[in-house]
Design a protein around this motif. Structure first.
Motif, PDB file in Angstrom:
ATOM      1  N   VAL A 148       0.840  -1.183   0.000  1.00  0.00           N
ATOM      2  CA  VAL A 148       0.000   0.000   0.000  1.00  0.00           C
ATOM      3  C   VAL A 148       0.878   1.236   0.000  1.00  0.00           C
ATOM      4  CG1 VAL A 148      -1.812   1.252   1.220  1.00  0.00           C
ATOM      5  CG2 VAL A 148      -1.782  -1.249   1.226  1.00  0.00           C
ATOM      6  N   LYS A 149       0.551   2.200  -0.846  1.00  0.00           N
ATOM      7  CA  LYS A 149       1.352   3.403  -0.947  1.00  0.00           C
ATOM      8  C   LYS A 149       1.200   4.257   0.309  1.00  0.00           C
ATOM      9  CE  LYS A 149       1.219   3.646  -5.988  1.00  0.00           C
ATOM     10  NZ  LYS A 149       0.871   4.488  -7.151  1.00  0.00           N
ATOM     11  N   GLU A 150       2.223   5.054   0.557  1.00  0.00           N
ATOM     12  CA  GLU A 150       2.216   5.923   1.721  1.00  0.00           C
ATOM     13  C   GLU A 150       1.090   6.940   1.610  1.00  0.00           C
ATOM     14  OE1 GLU A 150       3.569   7.390   5.370  1.00  0.00           O
ATOM     15  OE2 GLU A 150       4.067   5.584   4.251  1.00  0.00           O
ATOM     16  N   THR A 151       0.319   7.086   2.658  1.00  0.00           N
ATOM     17  CA  THR A 151      -0.808   8.006   2.673  1.00  0.00           C
ATOM     18  C   THR A 151      -0.371   9.326   3.281  1.00  0.00           C
ATOM     19  OG1 THR A 151      -2.257   6.123   2.981  1.00  0.00           O
ATOM     20  CG2 THR A 151      -3.197   8.292   3.378  1.00  0.00           C
ATOM     21  N   SER A 152      -0.735  10.423   2.630  1.00  0.00           N
ATOM     22  CA  SER A 152      -0.327  11.730   3.137  1.00  0.00           C
ATOM     23  C   SER A 152      -1.049  12.044   4.439  1.00  0.00           C
ATOM     24  CB  SER A 152      -0.631  12.804   2.094  1.00  0.00           C
ATOM     25  OG  SER A 152      -2.016  12.846   1.831  1.00  0.00           O
ATOM     26  N   LYS A 153      -0.452  12.950   5.215  1.00  0.00           N
ATOM     27  CA  LYS A 153      -0.986  13.250   6.533  1.00  0.00           C
ATOM     28  C   LYS A 153      -2.366  13.870   6.445  1.00  0.00           C
ATOM     29  CE  LYS A 153       0.117  15.772  10.771  1.00  0.00           C
ATOM     30  NZ  LYS A 153       1.104  16.610  11.466  1.00  0.00           N
ATOM     31  N   GLU A 154      -2.609  14.639   5.364  1.00  0.00           N
ATOM     32  CA  GLU A 154      -3.902  15.331   5.253  1.00  0.00           C
ATOM     33  C   GLU A 154      -5.052  14.363   5.003  1.00  0.00           C
ATOM     34  OE1 GLU A 154      -1.138  16.113   3.830  1.00  0.00           O
ATOM     35  OE2 GLU A 154      -0.632  18.041   4.736  1.00  0.00           O
ATOM     36  N   THR A 155      -4.768  13.178   4.513  1.00  0.00           N
ATOM     37  CA  THR A 155      -5.845  12.252   4.165  1.00  0.00           C
ATOM     38  C   THR A 155      -5.915  11.046   5.093  1.00  0.00           C
ATOM     39  OG1 THR A 155      -4.380  11.127   2.603  1.00  0.00           O
ATOM     40  CG2 THR A 155      -5.737  12.918   1.737  1.00  0.00           C
ATOM     41  N   ARG A 156      -5.157  11.019   6.172  1.00  0.00           N
ATOM     42  CA  ARG A 156      -5.262   9.906   7.118  1.00  0.00           C
ATOM     43  C   ARG A 156      -6.535  10.068   7.936  1.00  0.00           C
ATOM     44  NH1 ARG A 156      -0.709   6.837   7.270  1.00  0.00           N
ATOM     45  NH2 ARG A 156       1.216   7.792   6.566  1.00  0.00           N
ATOM     46  N   TRP A 157      -7.367   9.041   7.903  1.00  0.00           N
ATOM     47  CA  TRP A 157      -8.679   9.147   8.542  1.00  0.00           C
ATOM     48  C   TRP A 157      -8.554   9.311  10.042  1.00  0.00           C
ATOM     49  CZ3 TRP A 157      -9.825   5.373  12.107  1.00  0.00           C
ATOM     50  CH2 TRP A 157      -9.058   4.215  12.072  1.00  0.00           C
ATOM     51  N   TRP A 158      -7.534   8.712  10.664  1.00  0.00           N
ATOM     52  CA  TRP A 158      -7.433   8.739  12.114  1.00  0.00           C
ATOM     53  C   TRP A 158      -6.727   9.981  12.640  1.00  0.00           C
ATOM     54  CZ3 TRP A 158      -2.291   8.813  13.318  1.00  0.00           C
ATOM     55  CH2 TRP A 158      -1.411   8.281  12.365  1.00  0.00           C
ATOM     56  N   GLN A 159      -6.222  10.850  11.755  1.00  0.00           N
ATOM     57  CA  GLN A 159      -5.574  12.065  12.205  1.00  0.00           C
ATOM     58  C   GLN A 159      -6.527  13.253  12.260  1.00  0.00           C
ATOM     59  OE1 GLN A 159      -2.203  12.390   9.563  1.00  0.00           O
ATOM     60  NE2 GLN A 159      -0.825  11.478  11.084  1.00  0.00           N
ATOM     61  N   SER A 160      -7.793  13.013  11.937  1.00  0.00           N
ATOM     62  CA  SER A 160      -8.785  14.072  12.062  1.00  0.00           C
ATOM     63  C   SER A 160      -9.013  14.399  13.538  1.00  0.00           C
ATOM     64  CB  SER A 160     -10.096  13.634  11.409  1.00  0.00           C
ATOM     65  OG  SER A 160     -11.116  14.556  11.676  1.00  0.00           O
ATOM     66  N   GLY A 161      -9.197  15.664  13.813  1.00  0.00           N
ATOM     67  CA  GLY A 161      -9.413  16.076  15.204  1.00  0.00           C
ATOM     68  C   GLY A 161     -10.695  15.534  15.790  1.00  0.00           C
ATOM     69  N   SER A 162     -11.640  15.145  14.946  1.00  0.00           N
ATOM     70  CA  SER A 162     -12.916  14.642  15.436  1.00  0.00           C
ATOM     71  C   SER A 162     -12.894  13.145  15.711  1.00  0.00           C
ATOM     72  CB  SER A 162     -14.021  14.940  14.412  1.00  0.00           C
ATOM     73  OG  SER A 162     -13.731  14.301  13.182  1.00  0.00           O
ATOM     74  N   VAL A 163     -11.785  12.476  15.386  1.00  0.00           N
ATOM     75  CA  VAL A 163     -11.699  11.029  15.583  1.00  0.00           C
ATOM     76  C   VAL A 163     -11.123  10.748  16.964  1.00  0.00           C
ATOM     77  CG1 VAL A 163     -10.704   8.882  14.752  1.00  0.00           C
ATOM     78  CG2 VAL A 163     -11.381  10.647  13.133  1.00  0.00           C
ATOM     79  N   PRO A 164     -11.862  10.119  17.841  1.00  0.00           N
ATOM     80  CA  PRO A 164     -11.316   9.812  19.166  1.00  0.00           C
ATOM     81  C   PRO A 164     -10.333   8.655  19.108  1.00  0.00           C
ATOM     82  CG  PRO A 164     -13.538   8.954  18.990  1.00  0.00           C
ATOM     83  CD  PRO A 164     -13.279   9.703  17.717  1.00  0.00           C
ATOM     84  N   ARG A 165      -9.178   8.828  19.726  1.00  0.00           N
ATOM     85  CA  ARG A 165      -8.196   7.750  19.783  1.00  0.00           C
ATOM     86  C   ARG A 165      -8.652   6.637  20.725  1.00  0.00           C
ATOM     87  NH1 ARG A 165      -2.805   8.881  18.390  1.00  0.00           N
ATOM     88  NH2 ARG A 165      -2.832  10.155  16.518  1.00  0.00           N
ATOM     89  N   ARG A 166      -9.341   7.001  21.768  1.00  0.00           N
ATOM     90  CA  ARG A 166      -9.770   6.022  22.750  1.00  0.00           C
ATOM     91  C   ARG A 166     -10.827   5.103  22.126  1.00  0.00           C
ATOM     92  NH1 ARG A 166      -9.313   5.629  28.201  1.00  0.00           N
ATOM     93  NH2 ARG A 166     -10.902   4.433  29.327  1.00  0.00           N
ATOM     94  N   GLY A 167     -10.570   3.830  22.163  1.00  0.00           N
ATOM     95  CA  GLY A 167     -11.487   2.850  21.597  1.00  0.00           C
ATOM     96  C   GLY A 167     -11.183   2.497  20.151  1.00  0.00           C
ATOM     97  N   ASN A 168     -10.406   3.326  19.464  1.00  0.00           N
ATOM     98  CA  ASN A 168     -10.078   3.066  18.067  1.00  0.00           C
ATOM     99  C   ASN A 168      -8.584   2.873  17.848  1.00  0.00           C
ATOM    100  OD1 ASN A 168     -12.795   3.385  17.171  1.00  0.00           O
ATOM    101  ND2 ASN A 168     -12.542   5.604  17.271  1.00  0.00           N
ATOM    102  N   ALA A 169      -7.803   2.891  18.917  1.00  0.00           N
ATOM    103  CA  ALA A 169      -6.345   2.836  18.772  1.00  0.00           C
ATOM    104  C   ALA A 169      -5.891   1.544  18.110  1.00  0.00           C
ATOM    105  CB  ALA A 169      -5.675   2.993  20.137  1.00  0.00           C
ATOM    106  N   ARG A 170      -6.486   0.416  18.482  1.00  0.00           N
ATOM    107  CA  ARG A 170      -5.998  -0.839  17.904  1.00  0.00           C
ATOM    108  C   ARG A 170      -6.390  -0.979  16.447  1.00  0.00           C
ATOM    109  NH1 ARG A 170      -8.672  -6.431  19.823  1.00  0.00           N
ATOM    110  NH2 ARG A 170     -10.855  -6.116  19.300  1.00  0.00           N
ATOM    111  N   TRP A 171      -7.474  -0.301  16.005  1.00  0.00           N
ATOM    112  CA  TRP A 171      -7.814  -0.307  14.590  1.00  0.00           C
ATOM    113  C   TRP A 171      -6.841   0.575  13.816  1.00  0.00           C
ATOM    114  CZ3 TRP A 171     -10.321  -4.362  14.597  1.00  0.00           C
ATOM    115  CH2 TRP A 171     -11.342  -4.643  15.493  1.00  0.00           C
ATOM    116  N   ILE A 172      -6.363   1.643  14.455  1.00  0.00           N
ATOM    117  CA  ILE A 172      -5.341   2.474  13.823  1.00  0.00           C
ATOM    118  C   ILE A 172      -4.057   1.659  13.662  1.00  0.00           C
ATOM    119  CG2 ILE A 172      -3.968   4.564  14.064  1.00  0.00           C
ATOM    120  CD1 ILE A 172      -6.278   5.757  15.679  1.00  0.00           C
ATOM    121  N   VAL A 173      -3.694   0.932  14.705  1.00  0.00           N
ATOM    122  CA  VAL A 173      -2.496   0.090  14.634  1.00  0.00           C
ATOM    123  C   VAL A 173      -2.665  -0.974  13.543  1.00  0.00           C
ATOM    124  CG1 VAL A 173      -1.094  -1.578  15.897  1.00  0.00           C
ATOM    125  CG2 VAL A 173      -1.859   0.501  17.033  1.00  0.00           C
ATOM    126  N   TYR A 174      -3.839  -1.570  13.460  1.00  0.00           N
ATOM    127  CA  TYR A 174      -4.081  -2.578  12.414  1.00  0.00           C
ATOM    128  C   TYR A 174      -3.937  -1.963  11.024  1.00  0.00           C
ATOM    129  CZ  TYR A 174      -6.439  -6.074   9.552  1.00  0.00           C
ATOM    130  OH  TYR A 174      -6.728  -6.991   8.577  1.00  0.00           O
TER     131      TYR A 174
END
Length: 466
Positions: free
Chosen positions: A2-28
């Motif tokens: 998979v090609k490198e995804t730019s920072k502006e388009t990473r779904w989990w880097q949005s300020g509205s995305v809570p890290r709590r509860g979704n961290a392991r999906w980000i790691v996956y």
């Protein structure tokens, strides 16, 4: 890869995305989809390496990922940031489809543009509020037969003493001898006795292996049993498994929820062969597995409780779905349903989620069909253009050939006509010349009187001179 995804388009880097509860999906997502190693994931998420390791262990435990044993898979991951190549590599596990569906849902619901996502309402289930429904896969009951021998029987393991069998974890089960009776003649007292092997722990739970062996009583003269003589083993080995719990999403997403169970059973069969010496065939189901789900339906619970008084059988509520009170919760209004397929169980546990999943699958199928149609139309148009060009070229070639052939034919015809005319003209001139020559000869002969005798009444020019 998979090609490198730019920072502006990473779904989990949005300020509205809570890290709590979704961290392991980000790691996956970073570990499997982008093939990054744990060190780079920790740097990208701006967390410590122990936190990433914790999520990787949870993904391994829940079988969303698995360790990569192949060299190519290992290289595809460690080449992204590993200097020594000694880092651990991972590949999608048996439940990877569930993780991908979860990430897809997060991307669609939270967005990648940094805007706030619409809050998702709580899923409607058939349990009291706040209780997440689970589906249990049960009736995991398998049998494996010994390999037949040329004599018409079955291949038996090597003879061992009772101490040797006990050291290997296999021993008779107390009080479990079928046909145990001291009546009748001593040589007729034989039947099957149950043996048990030590439980086998797996990722899915504890599996148990059951053996049977023929026994014969050793009695004295007074018909008193002195001991037991163990003989051949039963040709069938039974393997029973635990209840395997699935979430609604797993039941809806996984193509074959029973696949991991079959893999564990095959491993157990290999272990029996290697450690105990039994030569076994392929495992088969003794009874069909079922998918159970607990729902809260007071009216149905009351109906089942009243029906139990006259009919102890399970109540069939739909095709392939039966209801009973196996958990002894009928008085509280809870009913246990047994379903033939995981989709039926998921639809009974969370109807809205099942409908939503079905709609998403239909949408994906329509998108796939539309893409296939577009590709087919493009292929048809290209083929039509190529066919038209080919037909035009063929017509031009054929017309050119016809014109050339006509040209050659006309030239040949004209040449032949001219030749025939010249020949006829030469022949005509020669005939005329011959006729003229004959006339001249006759005229000259007549002038000289050398003509033939005249007939009666004929005269010549010279006769007029007298």
């Amino acid at each position: 890869m998979v090609k490198e995804t730019s920072k502006e388009t990473r779904w989990w880097q949005s300020g509205s995305v809570p890290r709590r509860g979704n961290a392991r999906w980000i790691v996956y997502d970073l570990l499997i989809n982008e093939r990054l190693i744990a060190v780079r994931i920790a740097e990208m998420m701006e967390v410590g390496r122990p936190a990433v390791s914790k999520h990787i262990k949870s993904l391994l435990r829940d079988r969303f990922i698995a360790r990569a044993t192949g060299l190519e898979a290992h290289y595809d991951q460690v080449k992204n940031g590993s200097v020594t190549g000694a880092h651990k590599a991972y590949i999608p596990g048996p439940k990877s489809q569930v993780a991908q569906e979860r990430i897809k849902h997060l991307i669609s619901s939270m967005g990648v543009s940094g805007t706030a996502a619409t809050a998702k309402p709580p899923e409607a289930t058939r349990l009291p509020a706040g209780v997440e429904p689970t589906i249990d896969l049960h009736r995991l009951d398998f049998q494996v037969k010994l390999i037949p021998n040329p004599q018409g029987g079955y291949k038996q393991p090597a003879e061992r003493s009772m101490e040797d069998w006990e050291q290997r974890g296999l021993k008779p089960k107390p009080g479990r001898r079928q046909g145990f009776s001291l009546m009748g003649r001593p040589e007729h007292r034989s039947n099957w006795g149950h043996w048990e092997w030590e439980p086998i722990e797996t990722d899915l739970g504890t599996f148990k292996v059951h053996f049977k062996r023929r026994w014969r009583s050793i009695c004295d003269e007074d018909n008193i049993e002195l001991g037991i003589n163990w003989e051949d083993w039963s040709p069938t080995v039974r393997i029973t498994g635990p209840r395997v719990h699935l979430t609604v999403q797993e039941a809806l997403t996984l193509d074959n929820p029973e696949g991991p169970v079959g893999s564990e059973v095959v491993k157990i069969v290999s272990k029996i062969t290697s450690e105990l010496g039994f030569t076994l065939g392929l495992p088969m189901h003794r009874q069909k597995p079922e998918y159970g789900v607990l729902i809260h339906d007071p009216e149905l619970a009351k109906t089942i409780e009243e029906r139990r008084k006259t009919n102890p059988k399970m109540l069939e509520v739909a095709d392939g779905i039966t209801a009973d009170g196996s958990h002894d919760l009928l008085k509280e209004g809870f009913v246990h349903l047994d379903c033939e397929t995981p989709a039926q169980a998921a639809a009974q546990a969370a109807p809205i989620a099942a409908i939503d999943h079905t709609m998403n699958r239909m949408t994906d199928m329509m998108e796939t069909f539309r893409a296939m149609t577009d590709n087919s139309m493009e292929a048809i148009e290209e083929h039509a253009v190529r066919t038209t060009d080919n037909i035009s070229g063929q017509l031009e070639n054929q017309l050119g050939t016809i014109v050339q052939q006509l040209q050659y034919s006309m030239e040949e015809s004209i040449v032949r006509m001219q030749q025939r005319f010249n020949e006829w003209l030469d022949q005509f001139a020669q005939q005329q010349q011959e006729r003229i020559n004959r006339v001249i000869v006759r005229f000259e002969e007549r002038l000289r009187g050398n003509a033939d005798e005249l007939r009666e009444g004929q005269q010549t020019l010279f006769d007029w001179e007298d």
